[in-house]
Design an enzyme around this catalytic site. Structure first.
Site, mmCIF file in Angstrom:
data_model
loop_
_atom_site.group_PDB
_atom_site.id
_atom_site.type_symbol
_atom_site.label_atom_id
_atom_site.label_comp_id
_atom_site.label_asym_id
_atom_site.label_seq_id
_atom_site.Cartn_x
_atom_site.Cartn_y
_atom_site.Cartn_z
ATOM 1 N N HIS A 115 0.811 -1.211 0.000
ATOM 2 C CA HIS A 115 0.000 0.000 0.000
ATOM 3 C C HIS A 115 0.849 1.267 0.000
ATOM 4 C CE1 HIS A 115 -3.701 1.969 0.003
ATOM 5 N NE2 HIS A 115 -4.270 1.506 1.116
ATOM 6 N N ASP B 62 -2.205 2.403 -4.496
ATOM 7 C CA ASP B 62 -3.425 2.818 -3.826
ATOM 8 C C ASP B 62 -4.484 1.728 -3.958
ATOM 9 O OD1 ASP B 62 -2.306 5.269 -3.176
ATOM 10 O OD2 ASP B 62 -3.005 6.217 -5.036
#
Length: 409
Positions: A380, A384
């Site tokens: 992450h 995204d």
């Protein structure tokens, strides 16, 4: 003349290894370039060849020892032959009782096939006789898969010889006896443990899921499998579909094909897919390069070639280098759903699972379709949630409508 055998070059940045097994014992004849030992590095097993024809006279290290580059492994008497010792005074008296001794020796040593520690453990765990199993590894050596197949056949009652020999291979413990076996981790397993733990600690891991209707791919395989195999000499499998579907997604969502390096992000304009395959000593991930430029047949041939090399233990360091994305198929082992861990420094991994018929709603009606859960784990820090979900959705849509892969949609 005594020739020293040392640890060969193991690959870039690899300076030490563990002696996995001796393939030749002292007193045995060896030919030039014939493997005499197997070394386990962080990534692959490396065979050490004999530099000359002769007789292996001495082991300098034991199985399980850690050895560094250039360390002395063994000594070979160049030009000697295995029959030479029989002519020496010490060996001559053995000529008369040799036939009698042969009755007892084979079961303990002569007929026992060479086994790696993993294979030896499997033999003991499943109580099979290794002398009754045909090895499918390199030079006919036993693999863990060979032992498991023999154990499964024994349980089904199809191989009486292995069942009869089971008590001799692994005596049944007394009722109530509890045993603990302490086995040193292989270097490969140690490295896997470190890398996976590092991935959890360093990356911000997250997994997104989707389900995929496999009807179209199954129908395509059924319609073209015979022609495909006849033309290309390889079966049309699911992996090539998913590899090509991944290429579509990674081209549209470059972050999923990227890597972090310090405070920079490296974006790749090519797709090198690491394909997780099972090897006797653990899971390995050889790299199929430039998949975006390959045909379905080329992908299948590359994967099949790596699978064969993994089973034989002949994967090289170059086979494992690089990779921008990974596909892991837990479905072949029956997994319904999982959260795969990324293979650093990569940023994402696609997990495939088993196909099962499930009721789904299509156009307002409940129908039964062959469904598979897909899982995309990602870092992450650079990917995204929107990008990850979009990439997985592209893969799903490409599998459900394979025509997308032909017209690049």
């Amino acid at each position: 003349m005594a020739i020293e055998v040392t640890v060969p070059t193991l690959g870039e940045s690899v300076t030490e290894a563990t002696l996995g097994e001796w393939l030749k014992q002292p007193g045995e004849a060896v030919a030039a370039d014939e493997p005499i030992a197997s070394l386990e590095t962080d990534k692959v097993a490396v065979e050490v060849p004999s530099p000359v024809d002769g007789v292996l006279s001495e082991h300098k290290v034991a199985v399980g020892d850690t050895v560094e580059l250039g360390a002395l492994l063994a000594v070979i008497e160049e030009g000697a032959s295995a029959s030479a010792p029989a002519a020496t005074p010490a060996a001559a008296p053995a000529a008369a009782p040799a036939k009698e001794a042969a009755k007892d020796a084979p079961a303990a040593s002569g007929d026992q096939p060479t086994m790696s520690p993993a294979v030896r453990r499997a033999v003991l765990e499943h109580g099979v006789d290794p002398t009754t199993i045909k090895g499918t590894g390199k030079d006919g050596r036993l693999t863990k898969e060979d032992v498991l197949a023999a154990a499964k056949a024994k349980d089904a009652g199809t191989t009486a010889p292995a069942a009869d020999a089971a008590p001799a291979a692994a005596p049944t413990p007394a009722t109530g006896e509890r045993r603990v076996e302490r086995v040193k981790m292989t270097r490969l397993r140690q490295t896997i443990a470190k890398r996976l733990k590092s991935a959890q600690e360093d990356a911000a891991l997250l997994t997104t899921f989707n389900d995929c209707d496999m009807t179209a791919v199954i129908e395509a395989r059924s319609a073209y499998k015979d022609m495909f195999a006849k033309k290309h000499g390889i079966k049309l499998g699911f992996m090539s579909f998913f590899a090509k579907a991944a290429c579509l997604a990674l081209k549209d969502v470059p972050a999923v094909n990227a890597q972090m390096e310090g405070d920079e992000i490296l974006y790749h304009d090519f797709v090198d897919i690491s394909v997780a395959v099972s090897a006797p000593n653990g899971l390995v991930v050889p790299v199929v390069r430039s998949v975006d430029q390959m045909s379905f047949a080329e992908v299948e041939l590359a994967i099949a070639g790596y699978g064969k090399k993994a089973k034989e233990g002949t994967l090289t360091m170059d086979d494992m280098k690089g990779g921008t994305f990974t596909i892991s198929n837990g479905g072949v082992f029956g997994s319904l759903m999982s959260t795969p861990i990324i293979n650093p420094p990569q940023s994402a991994v696609l997990g495939l699972h088993r196909i099962e018929d499930r009721p789904v709603a299509i156009n307002g009606e409940v129908v039964v379709r062959p469904m598979m859960y897909l899982a995309l784990s990602y870092d992450h820090r650079i990917i995204d949630g929107r990008e990850a979900v979009t990439a997985l959705k592209i893969m799903k849509e490409a599998i459900e409508d394979p025509m997308r892969m032909l017209i690049d949609l």
